[in-house]
Design an enzyme around this catalytic site. Structure first.
Site, short mmCIF file in Angstrom:
data_model
loop_
_atom_site.label_atom_id
_atom_site.label_comp_id
_atom_site.label_asym_id
_atom_site.label_seq_id
_atom_site.Cartn_x
_atom_site.Cartn_y
_atom_site.Cartn_z
N LYS A 196 0.83 -1.21 0.00
CA LYS A 196 0.00 0.00 0.00
C LYS A 196 0.87 1.27 0.00
O LYS A 196 2.08 1.19 0.17
CB LYS A 196 -0.95 -0.03 1.20
CG LYS A 196 -1.82 -1.29 1.26
CD LYS A 196 -2.79 -1.43 0.07
CE LYS A 196 -3.23 -2.84 -0.21
NZ LYS A 196 -4.27 -3.39 0.59
C1 LIG Z 1 -5.15 -4.60 0.78
C2 LIG Z 1 -6.62 -4.44 0.89
C3 LIG Z 1 -7.31 -4.80 2.06
C4 LIG Z 1 -6.67 -5.56 3.17
O1 LIG Z 1 -5.66 -4.89 3.84
P1 LIG Z 1 -4.84 -5.68 4.95
O2 LIG Z 1 -4.14 -4.58 5.70
O3 LIG Z 1 -3.89 -6.57 4.21
O4 LIG Z 1 -5.78 -6.44 5.80
C5 LIG Z 1 -8.65 -4.51 2.14
N1 LIG Z 1 -9.32 -3.94 1.13
C6 LIG Z 1 -8.71 -3.59 -0.02
C7 LIG Z 1 -9.50 -2.93 -1.10
C8 LIG Z 1 -7.35 -3.86 -0.19
O5 LIG Z 1 -6.75 -3.57 -1.35
#
Ligand SMILES: *Cc1c(COP(=O)(O)O)cnc(C)c1O
Length: 404
Positions: A196
């Site tokens: 992210k």
């Molecule tokens: C990456 C992602 C998540 C999950 O995030 P985590 O921190 O890995 O639990 C949830 N929703 C979307 C749209 C994502 O891209």
């Protein structure tokens, strides 16, 4: 080789982590608190809580709101599985809504998905582009929709309507109609996962924007307690001399963020605000300038007055390509040593949801977006020269596969 999404790690980040490792305290403590305070200030809210993932964060919020077995949670069909799994983990049923042309949930289709069992709407800001929160908030506040809401428990009684939660896993730094994400939904969840925009390796942040009569300080305290086994003192407080005694007042989860990870997130976040977000936009804009010259390219429609994205993804679409051609193009791009991706395979195409009766034929726009989508690498380390390499690899691959 151009990787898809390597983490941004520099000396400042390494020294923040080293400082934590040498401090004598590595799990939840001062660094986690600092990260929470910085993100809350950035979003212009009082309180934010850091936990171990966005998935955990969404589970915790829905559980706090009293969502449980027999309830329904509205989610987009075009998202990552975690959006729906968070609801399923606490026993609720995800009710999927098709996408609009901007990849986000089609707000015109939300009303028809609402029933007396609906407790929450989870909107996903795809690629960091904001959903239409004015439309979503208008729906949940509509007198007719409020009238069919059946509150169960203290929080639902107090709010008296469907909760709006933003799955802003992609969208830290996004602005919607002049407001930072974090002030658009009742509760906003960021992910700090390794791929992210801001990362702590793994992590999630819950940004609280509950309206009056909620007290967000009090909500924060409850969520924090429930993220740490329901224990009245965290390990940091207990570790002070003579501070051993505690109580367990709720069967909580174990979802807290350790300081050693918060340190990564903290140093990253400071740099994100000052430089990295702008660098992402540079890459995003480079692609748009290059691809708009090709008749086969559909550039992401991420432009609206008052709004700006977080430039998490560059979801390019290839006019005239179906799944088969798109996959062939990706293979050719890979041969140029450029890693690309597809966001997303719609939820109804994944086994776990198919087995539960969801059918992609009910979500034609999600399928149409998915079948010719290719996500290009976007991150600060991509120089203009490397962007050009990506553009050339894509253009040559498309020309090789599609009749032009
Ligand atoms: C990456 C992602 C998540 C999950 O995030 P985590 O921190 O890995 O639990 C949830 N929703 C979307 C749209 C994502 O891209």
């Amino acid at each position: 080789m151009i990787p898809f999404s390597p983490p941004y790690i520099d000396e400042d980040i390494i020294s923040e982590v080293t400082h934590t490792l040498q401090s004598g305290w590595i799990t939840t403590g001062p660094k986690t608190k600092m990260l929470e305070d910085e993100i809350a200030a950035f979003c212009n809210v009082q309180k934010a809580l850091a936990v171990n993932s966005a998935t955990s964060a969404m589970m915790l919020v829905l559980h706090w709101y009293g969502v449980t077995r027999g309830d329904e949670v509205i989610v987009p069909a075009y998202t990552y599985c975690a959006t729906a799994l968070a609801a399923m983990h606490i026993g609720a049923k995800p009710v999927m809504v098709d996408a609009g042309s901007d990849f986000n949930i089609n707000t015109q289709k939300i009303k028809a998905a609402i029933t007396a069992k609906t407790k929450a709407i989870v909107a996903v800001d795809f690629g960091g582009w904001p959903c239409d929160y004015d439309a979503i908030n208008a729906i949940v506040n509509d007198a007719g929709i409020r009238a069919i809401f059946k509150p169960a428990g203290e929080q639902q009684e107090k709010l008296g309507r469907i909760l709006v939660m933003s799955d802003a896993a992609h969208a830290i730094g996004t602005v919607y109609n002049g407001r930072p994400l974090g002030r658009c939904a009742d509760i906003t969840v960021f992910s700090l996962h390794a791929v992210k925009n801001v990362t702590s390796a793994e992590g999630g942040v819950i940004v609280l924007n509950m309206p009056a009569p909620f007290n967000n300080e009090a909500v924060y305290k409850t969520l924090r307690l429930w993220s740490l086994n329901g224990q009245t003192k965290d390990a940091f407080t207990k570790s002070s001399a003579g501070g051993w005694e505690y109580d367990i007042v709720y069967p909580g989860f174990k979802m807290n963020m350790p300081d050693v990870l918060a340190a990564i997130g903290l140093a990253q976040f400071r740099k994100y605000k000052s430089a990295l977000l702008a660098e992402r936009k540079r890459v995003f804009d480079y692609y748009t300038r290059a691809f708009k010259n090709f008749a086969w390219a559909i550039c992401p429609p991420f432009e609206k007055a008052g709004c700006s994205g977080s430039w998490h993804l560059y979801p390019l679409r290839i006019k005239g390509a179906g799944e088969k051609e798109r996959n062939a193009i990706i293979e050719k791009i890979a041969a140029h040593e450029v890693a690309v991706n597809v966001h997303f395979k719609p939820l109804p195409m994944l086994s776990v949801f198919k087995e539960r009766g969801y059918n992609i034929e009910d979500f034609p726009v999600a399928y149409e977006l998915y079948c010719n989508e290719i996500s290009l690498p976007v991150y600060p380390q991509l120089t203009d020269e490397l962007c050009e390499t990506v553009v050339k690899a894509v253009a040559e691959s498309v020309t090789a596969v599609l009749p032009v």
